[in-house]
Design a protein around this motif. Structure first.
Motif, short mmCIF file in Angstrom:
data_model
loop_
_atom_site.label_atom_id
_atom_site.label_comp_id
_atom_site.label_asym_id
_atom_site.label_seq_id
_atom_site.Cartn_x
_atom_site.Cartn_y
_atom_site.Cartn_z
N PHE A 39 0.87 -1.17 0.00
CA PHE A 39 0.00 0.00 0.00
C PHE A 39 0.91 1.22 0.00
N ILE A 60 -3.27 10.36 8.05
CA ILE A 60 -3.10 9.62 6.79
C ILE A 60 -4.11 10.14 5.79
N VAL A 61 -3.62 10.91 4.85
CA VAL A 61 -4.52 11.50 3.85
C VAL A 61 -5.01 10.42 2.90
N GLU A 62 -4.10 9.56 2.47
CA GLU A 62 -4.55 8.45 1.64
C GLU A 62 -3.68 7.23 1.84
N ARG A 63 -4.31 6.09 1.61
CA ARG A 63 -3.62 4.80 1.70
C ARG A 63 -4.22 3.93 0.60
N ILE A 64 -3.40 3.74 -0.42
CA ILE A 64 -3.89 3.13 -1.66
C ILE A 64 -3.36 1.71 -1.76
N PRO A 65 -4.25 0.75 -1.86
CA PRO A 65 -3.79 -0.62 -2.09
C PRO A 65 -3.33 -0.75 -3.54
N HIS A 84 -2.80 0.76 -8.83
CA HIS A 84 -4.00 0.67 -8.00
C HIS A 84 -5.13 -0.05 -8.71
N ARG B 63 -7.72 4.00 2.21
CA ARG B 63 -8.40 5.30 2.21
C ARG B 63 -8.08 5.94 0.86
N ILE B 64 -9.12 5.95 0.04
CA ILE B 64 -8.94 6.31 -1.36
C ILE B 64 -9.50 7.71 -1.61
N PRO B 65 -8.68 8.63 -2.08
CA PRO B 65 -9.21 9.94 -2.46
C PRO B 65 -9.99 9.80 -3.76
#
Lengths: 678, 678
Positions: A39, A60-65, A84, B63-65
């Motif tokens: 991620f 945490i603004v974003e956490r992208i798998p 992604h 957490r996806i923008p």
């Protein structure tokens, strides 16, 4: 459909929606679109420091798998392109390469808005993990997460203790189970591999999940290295082959205890004479205040201008030579900060050797009622200058060693000469500080002779610091911050590659009502006799701490336990030598010697001193017997000579007879028998 | 290129990479690919309950923008299609519609793996926000985040206090600034709009950022409603137009104090007679233990089988009538749990009226040394049954009111009849419990006559609960959990639409060394005289609490302050009526009356009682004068008659003369002058 790509020892098996990566049969990564293994994201951290204690929050603004992976074999390496979603651009590319006997994952980031990285490593339910630097509360790290950030370790270190609460409220200083002077992004798994992350950024290794370990790093790391071993010893040998090893301790180490006393030449001499007259064997006298002291509300503090203070220590220059002739070395103290009132500060400031505020103006760090400049070791000239300060003021003056204190306080808002953000240099600092000491000693041709000891650490201490000490324990019996805590500290440091450790006998911190009792001091001493170095500390408030010469009985206890230590030297020297050549620690967790015994993997308050001695220190008050777990073997109780086969045994443990056993088959058994008969 | 879409009062302005949404000139949403306004993701929560105290952790897996937005006008609504990246599928679609004078955002989720939702609402640096239910530590919520989850409010509620630490260590019960019995996902901004989220899932409203508020919700909410107002009164009128309003209190409320006493018919009668003989005006006698009691280590607890206990209260059935004839109503106690030893439990279990474990077996909740079943109000038959229990055992028996306690303990692992996960029903429970009481009273034709009072709340209490009380304060002077805390509690509840509140005079919780002092009791009483209801509580440990009849001086102080309360009734009644018709709270923050004065927006320990009385309770020990801030107006000091124009003033504040001022221009000024002359 599956495709196997095997590259000299590691194997990538592709499956319909993902792949698995094995290294010598160990499953390391398992990836699918549903359960991705990487991620990435963006965080906005807040880092507040108060006297070496940090409050770190992350939004945490974003956490992208990164769900979609494309695996390609290119020569001897495997490329994994990650995105992604199917139609997105590639965000990160990972290259897996053979690196000697290990596998190294390297990264190529395609999106510069990313500043957070999480990687999942496959875990088995029953797997245990160890290391992460010097960990004082847990040896087996499974079930907890471990933020890795060098800092004060905390006073109390357990939110359920009154000491911790008071330290938190009064000084933001209580700490928690993971706070340590010496974190390191390296762990060892019972799957018999180690994992080492090449980063100095803030990291948090999370071992709470059943099916994976999740490593969080506040940058894309330079690389992550995995290597397997046939035994736990093999693993640390392989790890220290990479990270470096501590040299052997000089022979004078074993001449006796290192006596931590203070107060000026006369006072020290008097104390030495008194102790010697009682028969105490003394390897060194350690005078922190050789460079002067100051009094603060915390207790006695030092002057922090690193040169002989001739007012407080008249004739020290000749006295050091006298003591040397008696076989007693003189040890001092230094740290990488200079107090603003001192001459070194003035010199450093004039030459721009200090870290500054962002605008270039002076940056002073609050050390508790006095303020210091931070030597900017990323400035080569500053680095060389401090090396010369150590050479001139310490080595040339006659010191044979010193406490190289601190290293954890690099503020994250200073400006450094190399232009790297201080938040990235913060964790690097302890090892840089170690190397400054190393370079001073090495250039002076004294490496392996002069000994300095550090509490702060990070990747690099293995090669640059000959001796750790476990930091500032509270002078009490608490598991997280008292006598007991130095055992997992030594064991986890050893598993991280720093195999020679010791602690302040009796602990250091008397605050919030904690006073060092005689019993605590006696128990700590008897444990220290079974470690590589015995050294006393008066504590931050000497008057609140029972001292080695507090009464006749105590001093004679020190004489007796030091005799044991000195007589054990041939055995301990052999261990120290093995540590220097193979990286195998002096104090070892039981599983390193008895890996077939499932009962030993969570034992953290007993240890092996080498292969042949098992030590189970009494770490509770008011005990005269103690329960010990012995792995199956032939054991001889050190004091009674009674023999045991293994299992849980209860032994008499009066003061002066700590629960210690040796292996009947040991090649040192005659030495042990001789010592124990005295 | 910009495109404006204006739909009856709200406006969507499209820009190159995003858009802005305005409602009556207020910028609510600002979206761009770089700074998206919505994030979605998946979390795995851990919710542990111990006696109503929750430990809630969330592992945010992703957490996806949602960076890419497509805006379409369709008739009277605007559709916003959101996706993570350009080529991805749409993840979420938002529809904006005019809803009366407001704007409602509704959601259509296209990805059922999503269980987390974050929305950013534009914020100005200087903006302040209020509400979120009953908040005890902060009136202005800016600068903090507020988890919204009904629970025990905590004992101490401040990690820096020793009370909190002890409560945490012993009972996991210390709480923190945001813990409350009555949270609500509704806030009011100084931009003069309210925002109400239609959800009962766990939420966390984060007001820490400078440029946006971020609302986190553990589901995609049903909708989010925004509405603007011309004044703060207009805003709460509009909000309560939607959510409902509390009815007027019955006239008997104002007959005097509600005396919280216990111990059986004789004991109660004796206490009543004694108080009456001293001239105390009594509106009601409140006997919690009318249904029996038990003793636990916490203190005196009740029997939890909701019917007259004739052993402890012989002749209560006729006695209630006697008291009524004297003008004294009888109030009791009930809550939505039934103790396993009782007859109601047996009946409920036999009829499957209780929430169960997932496998259908019995689920008992630990209430502290005794165990109870949870009535499953989502089962219509159970709901009706409990309504009938209230009607038969309470109303028909002769009670004119009761404490409708609890509502916060719905465990998240029970199975409910309606099939909705308990974690989603948890926050809904207090208002459902309120409605059960409401339905019992309403069906009996007694709505507006019988009064029950609740500490637990959520969206819906506005319509279904005639009176709040501020829960279980510690019997001390602490800001977060003592006397002072009930002021922001009443003000924030009022701004959330529940305008009638009161508190236990003297506080409730004597634990960890806190004992109720005489001075605290006297100060609390004088404050209570300037609230809609005066009611005493003996406390959880009556022997550790100074009582209203603890000495002659105290009883006479109660007589005096109750006289003030009774004589103020014409004024307070007019406020209560306004609350019933327009939702404007009885106790109001100063900014509701003096919005042009920037100094009043952070004042949380003073309040307006209606438009004409300013109250600044003395909430510190050992004071005989008090500093008060008066907005610019013509003020008369209640006790001295001295006149003030505004600003910071210091007034004498001996016990019995709380700092109270009335507006010289008030239409009630003759009443006030008459009372104060006594």
């Amino acid at each position: 459909m599956t495709t196997n790509t095997e590259i000299k020892g590691f194997e990538v098996i592709e499956r319909e929606n993902g792949f698995e990566v094995f290294l010598e049969g160990r499953l390391l990564f398992t990836h699918s679109t549903k359960h991705p293994f990487v991620f990435v994201g963006a965080g906005e951290e807040t880092i507040a420091m108060y006297r070496g204690n940090f409050k770190i929050d992350d939004y945490i603004v974003e956490r992208i798998p990164l769900r979609f992976a494309q695996v390609t074999k290119q020569g001897d390496s495997v490329q994994i392109g990650l995105r992604h979603s199917k139609n997105d651009n590639e965000v990160l590319s990972i290259e897996l390469n053979r690196d000697q006997d290990g596998m190294r994952a390297s990264f190529d980031l395609k999106d510069d808005s990313i500043n957070r990285f999480w990687m999942r490593i496959h875990a088995d339910k029953e797997e245990k993990v160890y290391g992460c630097g010097e960990q004082l509360s847990y040896l087996n790290l499974r079930g907890k997460n471990f933020p890795l950030w060098t800092s004060e370790p905390g006073v109390g270190r357990n939110k359920n203790t009154y000491t911790t609460w008071q330290a938190d409220v009064k000084d933001k200083a209580g700490g928690d189970y993971y706070n340590t002077n010496f974190p390191q992004p390296t762990f060892i798994s019972t799957q018999k591999y180690y994992c080492h992350v090449d980063t100095t950024a803030y990291a948090d290794f999370d071992f709470r999940q059943e099916t994976f370990h999740e490593l969080q790093i506040w940058e894309i790391p330079k690389s992550i290295l995995f290597e397997c071993g046939s035994t736990y010893k093999d693993l640390v040998t392989r790890l220290t082959e990479r990270l470096g090893r501590q040299p052997e301790l000089p022979d004078w180490t074993y001449n006796g205890i290192w006596l931590g006393i203070q107060g000026g030449t006369d006072a020290v001499e008097k104390k030495l004479d008194h102790a010697l007259s009682k028969g105490l064997k003394i390897g060194a006298v350690w005078c922190q205040d050789w460079q002067g002291k100051r009094i603060t509300s915390f207790g006695k503090r030092l002057m922090w201008n690193w040169q002989w203070n001739a007012d407080e220590y008249p004739n020290l220059d000749t006295k050091i030579q006298d003591w040397k002739e008696q076989g007693i070395k003189f040890l001092g103290y230094i740290n990488p900060y200079v107090a603003e009132e001192g001459s070194l500060y003035k010199e450093a400031k004039a030459n721009n050797y200090l870290a500054t505020k962002e605008d270039g103006s002076d940056y002073l760090v609050d050390f508790g009622e006095f303020y210091c400049g931070v030597i900017d070791f990323t400035n080569e000239a500053a680095n060389k200058w401090y090396v010369s300060v150590i050479q001139t003021n310490l080595i040339d003056f006659g010191l044979d060693g010193w406490m190289a204190d601190f290293g954890e306080y690099l503020p994250t808002d200073v400006k450094l000469s190399n232009g790297v953000p201080a938040k990235v240099m913060h964790n690097a600092w302890p090892a840089i500080w170690a190397k400054v000491n190393h370079d001073a000693v090495k250039e002076s041709g004294r490496w392996g002779d002069i000994v300095y000891f550090m509490r702060a650490g990070f990747t690099g201490n293995q090669a640059y610091c000959p001796l750790l000490w476990a930091g500032d324990q509270s002078v009490n019996w608490s598991l997280d911050d008292g006598l007991a805590s130095v055992i997992p500290a030594a064991l986890s440091a050893g598993l991280t590659g720093c195999g020679i450790s010791h602690s302040d006998i009796g602990g250091y911190t008397s605050l919030h009502g904690n006073k060092r009792s005689k019993e605590l001091l006696l128990r700590w001493t008897e444990m220290a006799a079974f470690t590589p170095v015995m050294r006393t500390h008066e504590g931050n408030r000497p008057d609140d701490c029972f001292q080695y010469d507090g009464d006749e009985e105590t001093l004679l206890h020190f004489v007796k336990m030091t005799d044991v230590y000195v007589e054990l030297a041939p055995y301990v020297k052999s261990l120290v030598k093995l540590n220097a050549t193979e990286g195998i620690p002096i104090q070892r967790p039981l599983f390193m010697e008895y890996e077939q015994d499932p009962k030993v993997y969570d034992i953290q308050y007993q240890y092996m001193l080498g292969s042949d001695i098992l030590v189970a220190p009494v770490h509770e008050q008011g005990k005269d017997s103690w329960e010990v777990y012995l792995p199956e073997d032939e054991w001889v109780h050190f004091w009674s000579g009674e023999e045991y086969k293994g299992g849980h045994v209860e032994v008499a443990a009066p003061i002066g007879q700590p629960p210690v056993f040796y292996r009947k088959a040991s090649t040192f058994k005659e030495l042990f028998a001789k010592i124990s008969k005295k």
